[in-house]
Design an enzyme around this catalytic site. Structure first.
Site, PDB file in Angstrom:
ATOM      1  CG  ASP A  71     -42.947 -35.623 -66.095  1.00  0.00           C
ATOM      2  OD1 ASP A  71     -43.580 -34.916 -65.282  1.00  0.00           O
ATOM      3  OD2 ASP A  71     -41.710 -35.696 -66.110  1.00  0.00           O
ATOM      4  CG  HIS A 122     -42.330 -32.791 -69.703  1.00  0.00           C
ATOM      5  ND1 HIS A 122     -41.207 -32.750 -68.910  1.00  0.00           N
ATOM      6  CD2 HIS A 122     -42.437 -34.084 -70.136  1.00  0.00           C
ATOM      7  CE1 HIS A 122     -40.663 -33.956 -68.850  1.00  0.00           C
ATOM      8  NE2 HIS A 122     -41.381 -34.775 -69.590  1.00  0.00           N
ATOM      9  CG  HIS A 126     -40.540 -36.262 -73.813  1.00  0.00           C
ATOM     10  ND1 HIS A 126     -39.424 -37.035 -73.646  1.00  0.00           N
ATOM     11  CD2 HIS A 126     -41.206 -36.317 -72.635  1.00  0.00           C
ATOM     12  CE1 HIS A 126     -39.413 -37.543 -72.426  1.00  0.00           C
ATOM     13  NE2 HIS A 126     -40.492 -37.115 -71.783  1.00  0.00           N
ATOM     14  CG  HIS A 217     -43.941 -40.864 -66.967  1.00  0.00           C
ATOM     15  ND1 HIS A 217     -43.168 -41.486 -66.008  1.00  0.00           N
ATOM     16  CD2 HIS A 217     -43.121 -39.995 -67.622  1.00  0.00           C
ATOM     17  CE1 HIS A 217     -41.931 -41.024 -66.081  1.00  0.00           C
ATOM     18  NE2 HIS A 217     -41.878 -40.117 -67.050  1.00  0.00           N
TER      19      HIS A 217
END
Length: 294
Positions: A71, A122, A126, A217
């Site tokens: 991510d 995503h 964020h 991540h």
């Protein structure tokens, strides 16, 4: 049928800021109900030793499947390094990208797709979608998808809500717009603390027979440490008979969705497009995803 993983709201922790992004003090802890390992046929050698390439031989049955997901990227340095590590291990993966970072570095999104990896959504910045209006949720996801296409890649319809923050309203908005929400079954907590060995140990410790979706991540401050853990995870999991897979159009770990990470160029682009699908998410089939419960 794959067993669904249940996601419960865990204790609150403050995440470190990643490359200038503020992270709400929220964390989701996940658990998996294990499925019995496939039984070997009489006379079948169940050894899980790997071959010289470090891959589980094709004539072995998988103890379970693992879909690696990353991510918050793409970011210079870390994302290209991760692509190299995954390609060297010949492991598929899915990159859940942040729209504004794709705008800043479209060449990195293209490099991920050329490496043969899936690209997913995503959100734009964020943001915690449960704290946004329904209109803002749709705008964030739509803008990110548009930016990915503008960068010249072919995103899937998979979406991971930042922080795993998804209630019924957000799920309804995503599915209604044709997207498939995807959470995870194993949180590496790479954003919080730990050396590469410790991050790898957390992931390997939490693997269960059946489907596993690992959260890591490539877009936070500690991502270089997490990238260093990937080869350790691959080696340890393969030695235990697990097989690495991609995510299918329903967000499930699936051997059928896997393709060699070394596939590049037009092959990688075609494969990515084939995962995108058309119309409503799952064409009426409920997408597989751990459920958020409160």
């Amino acid at each position: 049928m794959l067993l669904l993983a249940a996601l419960v709201l865990g204790p609150h922790h403050a995440r470190p800021n990643g490359a200038g992004e503020d992270r709400p003090a929220a964390e989701l802890a996940s658990s998996v109900r294990a499925r019995p390992a496939p039984q070997a046929k009489p006379g079948t050698n169940r050894s899980t030793r790997t071959n010289r390439t470090g891959q589980t031989p094709r004539n072995r049955r998988c103890t379970g499947t693992i879909a690696l997901t990353f991510d918050d990227g793409p970011v210079p340095g870390t994302t290209p390094r991760l692509v190299s590590v995954l390609r060297a291990a010949n492991v598929p993966a899915t990159f859940f990208m942040v729209g504004r970072r794709v705008r800043q570095h479209p060449e990195l999104a293209r490099a991920v797709e050329r490496g043969g990896f899936q690209i997913a959504n995503h959100s734009w910045a964020h943001e915690q979608l449960t704290a946004r209006s329904s209109r803002q949720v749709r705008a964030s996801i739509t803008a990110t998808q548009r930016e990915l296409r503008r960068a010249g890649v072919h995103p899937t319809t998979l979406v991971r809500p930042p922080y795993g923050a998804m209630d019924r309203r957000v799920r309804r908005e995503l599915v209604g717009a044709g997207y498939v929400p995807v959470l995870w079954t194993i949180d590496s907590r790479d954003w919080a603390n730990g050396s590469a060995d410790q991050i790898a140990s957390r992931i390997l410790r939490d693997l269960r027979p059946g489907p596993n979706v690992v959260l890591q991540h490539d877009g936070v401050d500690r991502s270089p440490i997490s990238v260093a853990a990937v080869a350790k995870v691959v080696r340890g999991a393969r030695n235990r008979g697990f097989c690495f897979t991609g995510l299918d159009r329903h967000g499930r770990p699936s051997l059928a969705a896997s393709r060699p990470a070394r596939s590049a160029g037009s092959t990688g682009r075609t494969a990515s497009r084939s995962q995108t699908g058309t119309g409503r998410a799952g064409h009426g089939t409920r997408p597989w995803s751990p459920e958020l419960t409160r």
